[in-house]
Motif scaffolding. Structure first.
Motif, PDB file in Angstrom:
ATOM      1  N   ILE A 178      70.532  24.490  46.114  1.00  0.00           N
ATOM      2  CA  ILE A 178      69.560  24.085  46.002  1.00  0.00           C
ATOM      3  C   ILE A 178      69.631  22.102  45.813  1.00  0.00           C
ATOM      4  O   ILE A 178      70.766  22.004  45.393  1.00  0.00           O
ATOM      5  CB  ILE A 178      68.449  24.234  44.179  1.00  0.00           C
ATOM      6  CG1 ILE A 178      67.180  23.536  44.259  1.00  0.00           C
ATOM      7  CG2 ILE A 178      70.117  23.896  43.323  1.00  0.00           C
ATOM      8  CD1 ILE A 178      67.312  24.447  42.147  1.00  0.00           C
ATOM      9  N   GLY A 179      68.855  21.884  45.622  1.00  0.00           N
ATOM     10  CA  GLY A 179      68.596  19.645  46.838  1.00  0.00           C
ATOM     11  C   GLY A 179      68.316  19.208  45.208  1.00  0.00           C
ATOM     12  O   GLY A 179      66.403  20.216  45.501  1.00  0.00           O
ATOM     13  N   ASN A 180      67.858  17.731  45.193  1.00  0.00           N
ATOM     14  CA  ASN A 180      67.159  17.518  44.422  1.00  0.00           C
ATOM     15  C   ASN A 180      66.775  16.293  45.000  1.00  0.00           C
ATOM     16  O   ASN A 180      68.477  14.915  45.736  1.00  0.00           O
ATOM     17  CB  ASN A 180      67.945  16.836  43.393  1.00  0.00           C
ATOM     18  CG  ASN A 180      67.152  15.780  42.233  1.00  0.00           C
ATOM     19  OD1 ASN A 180      66.541  14.856  42.712  1.00  0.00           O
ATOM     20  ND2 ASN A 180      66.525  16.420  40.843  1.00  0.00           N
ATOM     21  N   ARG A 181      66.038  15.624  45.566  1.00  0.00           N
ATOM     22  CA  ARG A 181      65.812  14.467  46.292  1.00  0.00           C
ATOM     23  C   ARG A 181      66.061  13.109  45.593  1.00  0.00           C
ATOM     24  O   ARG A 181      65.907  12.530  46.271  1.00  0.00           O
ATOM     25  CB  ARG A 181      63.657  14.432  46.606  1.00  0.00           C
ATOM     26  CG  ARG A 181      63.473  15.695  47.390  1.00  0.00           C
ATOM     27  CD  ARG A 181      61.730  15.132  47.471  1.00  0.00           C
ATOM     28  NE  ARG A 181      60.880  16.513  48.039  1.00  0.00           N
ATOM     29  CZ  ARG A 181      60.820  16.790  49.396  1.00  0.00           C
ATOM     30  NH1 ARG A 181      61.530  15.734  50.203  1.00  0.00           N
ATOM     31  NH2 ARG A 181      60.833  17.799  49.763  1.00  0.00           N
ATOM     32  N   PHE A 182      65.981  13.224  44.467  1.00  0.00           N
ATOM     33  CA  PHE A 182      66.530  11.622  43.758  1.00  0.00           C
ATOM     34  C   PHE A 182      67.336  11.652  44.042  1.00  0.00           C
ATOM     35  O   PHE A 182      67.951  10.113  43.879  1.00  0.00           O
ATOM     36  CB  PHE A 182      65.658  11.641  41.896  1.00  0.00           C
ATOM     37  CG  PHE A 182      63.891  12.345  42.236  1.00  0.00           C
ATOM     38  CD1 PHE A 182      63.075  11.195  43.182  1.00  0.00           C
ATOM     39  CD2 PHE A 182      63.354  12.840  41.398  1.00  0.00           C
ATOM     40  CE1 PHE A 182      61.476  11.356  43.171  1.00  0.00           C
ATOM     41  CE2 PHE A 182      62.418  13.499  41.758  1.00  0.00           C
ATOM     42  CZ  PHE A 182      61.220  12.575  42.139  1.00  0.00           C
ATOM     43  N   THR A 183      68.639  12.181  44.007  1.00  0.00           N
ATOM     44  CA  THR A 183      69.562  12.044  43.806  1.00  0.00           C
ATOM     45  C   THR A 183      70.324  12.409  44.942  1.00  0.00           C
ATOM     46  O   THR A 183      71.980  11.309  45.037  1.00  0.00           O
ATOM     47  CB  THR A 183      70.935  12.806  42.385  1.00  0.00           C
ATOM     48  OG1 THR A 183      70.379  13.980  43.271  1.00  0.00           O
ATOM     49  CG2 THR A 183      70.207  13.049  41.308  1.00  0.00           C
ATOM     50  N   GLY A 184      69.413  12.814  45.578  1.00  0.00           N
ATOM     51  CA  GLY A 184      69.981  13.816  47.801  1.00  0.00           C
ATOM     52  C   GLY A 184      71.481  14.306  47.247  1.00  0.00           C
ATOM     53  O   GLY A 184      72.233  14.396  47.572  1.00  0.00           O
ATOM     54  N   SER A 185      71.290  15.359  46.147  1.00  0.00           N
ATOM     55  CA  SER A 185      72.836  15.866  45.911  1.00  0.00           C
ATOM     56  C   SER A 185      72.348  17.092  45.922  1.00  0.00           C
ATOM     57  O   SER A 185      71.502  17.227  45.330  1.00  0.00           O
ATOM     58  CB  SER A 185      72.848  15.697  44.657  1.00  0.00           C
ATOM     59  OG  SER A 185      72.213  15.775  43.073  1.00  0.00           O
ATOM     60  N   ALA A 186      72.876  18.371  46.038  1.00  0.00           N
ATOM     61  CA  ALA A 186      72.858  19.326  46.867  1.00  0.00           C
ATOM     62  C   ALA A 186      73.723  20.306  45.774  1.00  0.00           C
ATOM     63  O   ALA A 186      74.701  20.028  45.712  1.00  0.00           O
ATOM     64  CB  ALA A 186      72.613  20.064  47.777  1.00  0.00           C
ATOM     65  N   ARG A 187      73.531  21.769  46.046  1.00  0.00           N
ATOM     66  CA  ARG A 187      74.471  22.526  44.820  1.00  0.00           C
ATOM     67  C   ARG A 187      74.678  24.005  45.153  1.00  0.00           C
ATOM     68  O   ARG A 187      73.312  24.357  45.548  1.00  0.00           O
ATOM     69  CB  ARG A 187      74.640  22.803  43.348  1.00  0.00           C
ATOM     70  CG  ARG A 187      73.601  22.832  42.690  1.00  0.00           C
ATOM     71  CD  ARG A 187      74.079  22.962  41.171  1.00  0.00           C
ATOM     72  NE  ARG A 187      72.922  23.455  40.481  1.00  0.00           N
ATOM     73  CZ  ARG A 187      72.619  24.668  39.928  1.00  0.00           C
ATOM     74  NH1 ARG A 187      73.438  25.563  40.388  1.00  0.00           N
ATOM     75  NH2 ARG A 187      71.403  24.931  39.366  1.00  0.00           N
ATOM     76  N   GLY A 188      75.567  24.979  45.566  1.00  0.00           N
ATOM     77  CA  GLY A 188      75.632  25.590  46.199  1.00  0.00           C
ATOM     78  C   GLY A 188      74.367  26.735  44.927  1.00  0.00           C
ATOM     79  O   GLY A 188      75.657  26.886  44.162  1.00  0.00           O
TER      80      GLY A 188
ATOM     81  N   TRP B 270      70.719  16.563  55.138  1.00  0.00           N
ATOM     82  CA  TRP B 270      69.019  17.119  55.272  1.00  0.00           C
ATOM     83  C   TRP B 270      68.920  15.641  54.529  1.00  0.00           C
ATOM     84  O   TRP B 270      67.313  14.650  54.610  1.00  0.00           O
ATOM     85  CB  TRP B 270      68.665  17.598  54.944  1.00  0.00           C
ATOM     86  CG  TRP B 270      66.795  17.712  55.133  1.00  0.00           C
ATOM     87  CD1 TRP B 270      66.227  17.776  56.679  1.00  0.00           C
ATOM     88  CD2 TRP B 270      66.070  17.766  54.891  1.00  0.00           C
ATOM     89  NE1 TRP B 270      64.844  17.971  56.186  1.00  0.00           N
ATOM     90  CE2 TRP B 270      64.169  17.152  55.293  1.00  0.00           C
ATOM     91  CE3 TRP B 270      65.909  17.634  52.423  1.00  0.00           C
ATOM     92  CZ2 TRP B 270      63.391  17.426  54.746  1.00  0.00           C
ATOM     93  CZ3 TRP B 270      64.510  17.095  52.445  1.00  0.00           C
ATOM     94  CH2 TRP B 270      63.369  17.587  53.239  1.00  0.00           C
ATOM     95  N   LEU B 271      68.550  16.145  52.863  1.00  0.00           N
ATOM     96  CA  LEU B 271      68.419  14.641  52.426  1.00  0.00           C
ATOM     97  C   LEU B 271      68.488  12.876  52.501  1.00  0.00           C
ATOM     98  O   LEU B 271      67.716  11.803  52.444  1.00  0.00           O
ATOM     99  CB  LEU B 271      69.361  15.219  51.088  1.00  0.00           C
ATOM    100  CG  LEU B 271      67.952  16.211  50.600  1.00  0.00           C
ATOM    101  CD1 LEU B 271      68.964  16.934  49.250  1.00  0.00           C
ATOM    102  CD2 LEU B 271      67.225  16.166  49.950  1.00  0.00           C
ATOM    103  N   ALA B 272      69.956  13.023  53.106  1.00  0.00           N
ATOM    104  CA  ALA B 272      70.447  11.423  53.301  1.00  0.00           C
ATOM    105  C   ALA B 272      70.812  10.904  54.662  1.00  0.00           C
ATOM    106  O   ALA B 272      68.925   9.870  54.260  1.00  0.00           O
ATOM    107  CB  ALA B 272      71.681  11.797  53.698  1.00  0.00           C
ATOM    108  N   GLY B 273      68.959  12.424  55.372  1.00  0.00           N
ATOM    109  CA  GLY B 273      68.522  11.645  56.478  1.00  0.00           C
ATOM    110  C   GLY B 273      67.185  11.323  55.934  1.00  0.00           C
ATOM    111  O   GLY B 273      66.414  10.300  56.292  1.00  0.00           O
ATOM    112  N   ALA B 274      66.508  12.395  55.066  1.00  0.00           N
ATOM    113  CA  ALA B 274      65.021  12.318  54.589  1.00  0.00           C
ATOM    114  C   ALA B 274      64.629  10.927  54.204  1.00  0.00           C
ATOM    115  O   ALA B 274      64.117   9.930  54.412  1.00  0.00           O
ATOM    116  CB  ALA B 274      65.033  13.437  54.120  1.00  0.00           C
ATOM    117  N   SER B 275      65.531  10.561  52.819  1.00  0.00           N
ATOM    118  CA  SER B 275      65.681   9.312  52.533  1.00  0.00           C
ATOM    119  C   SER B 275      65.889   8.006  53.138  1.00  0.00           C
ATOM    120  O   SER B 275      65.052   6.872  53.288  1.00  0.00           O
ATOM    121  CB  SER B 275      66.327   9.744  50.908  1.00  0.00           C
ATOM    122  OG  SER B 275      68.008   9.056  51.684  1.00  0.00           O
TER     123      SER B 275
END
Length: 147
Positions: free
Chosen positions: A21-31, A138-143
């Motif tokens: 699960i990842g968070n668009r605002f923080t750009g972080s994800a965890r298993g 992906w989040l890093a690329g998306a932002s």
């Protein structure tokens, strides 16, 4: 986490599918979990429960490519899984290059284990961590692209 900021990432495998699960605002994800494959199909009951618990708005599936960026047999399985996700949940599904994500996940897991954070090596935990690596990229690329 509100629905608008929640994204799921998947590391597709023939035996296990790592879920993060990842968070668009923080750009972080965890298993989150590693969901078993049975007779060539994912454990949809488990995936449905995860989706209901977190309500992601986008699904990101790692696409396994060869080192030179070409398709390989596992690519077809990942593409088929991405299609099934889109049909089942009616959510946007993005495919993203997952080259080296498993190696990075194994290194992260080994580092955490050395630091005493993980008690033992577990394939399921590494699959979930690989999904987190895929999603963070992906989040890093998306932002960077304003998504």
């Amino acid at each position: 986490m509100s629905q608008a900021s929640c994204v799921f990432g998947f590391d597709y495998g023939s035996r296990l599918i790592g879920v993060a699960i990842g968070n668009r605002f923080t750009g972080s994800a965890r298993g989150l979990a590693a969901v078993p494959m049975r007779d060539g199909a994912p454990d949809w009951t488990r995936l449905d429960a995860l989706r209901e618990a977190w309500l992601p708005d986008t699904l990101v599936v790692g696409l396994p490519l060869t080192l030179d960026g070409g398709e390989q047999p596992a690519s077809r399985g990942a593409r088929r899984f991405a299609e099934q996700l889109g049909q089942r949940y009616g959510l946007p599904v993005e495919l993203t290059d997952e080259r080296h994500s498993s190696r990075e996940a194994a290194q992260r897991f080994a580092s955490a284990r050395a630091a005493g954070l993980k008690k033992r090596s577990a394939a399921a935990a590494i699959d979930a961590e690989a999904a987190a690596v895929i999603l963070e990229r992906w989040l890093a690329g998306a932002s960077a692209h304003g998504h």
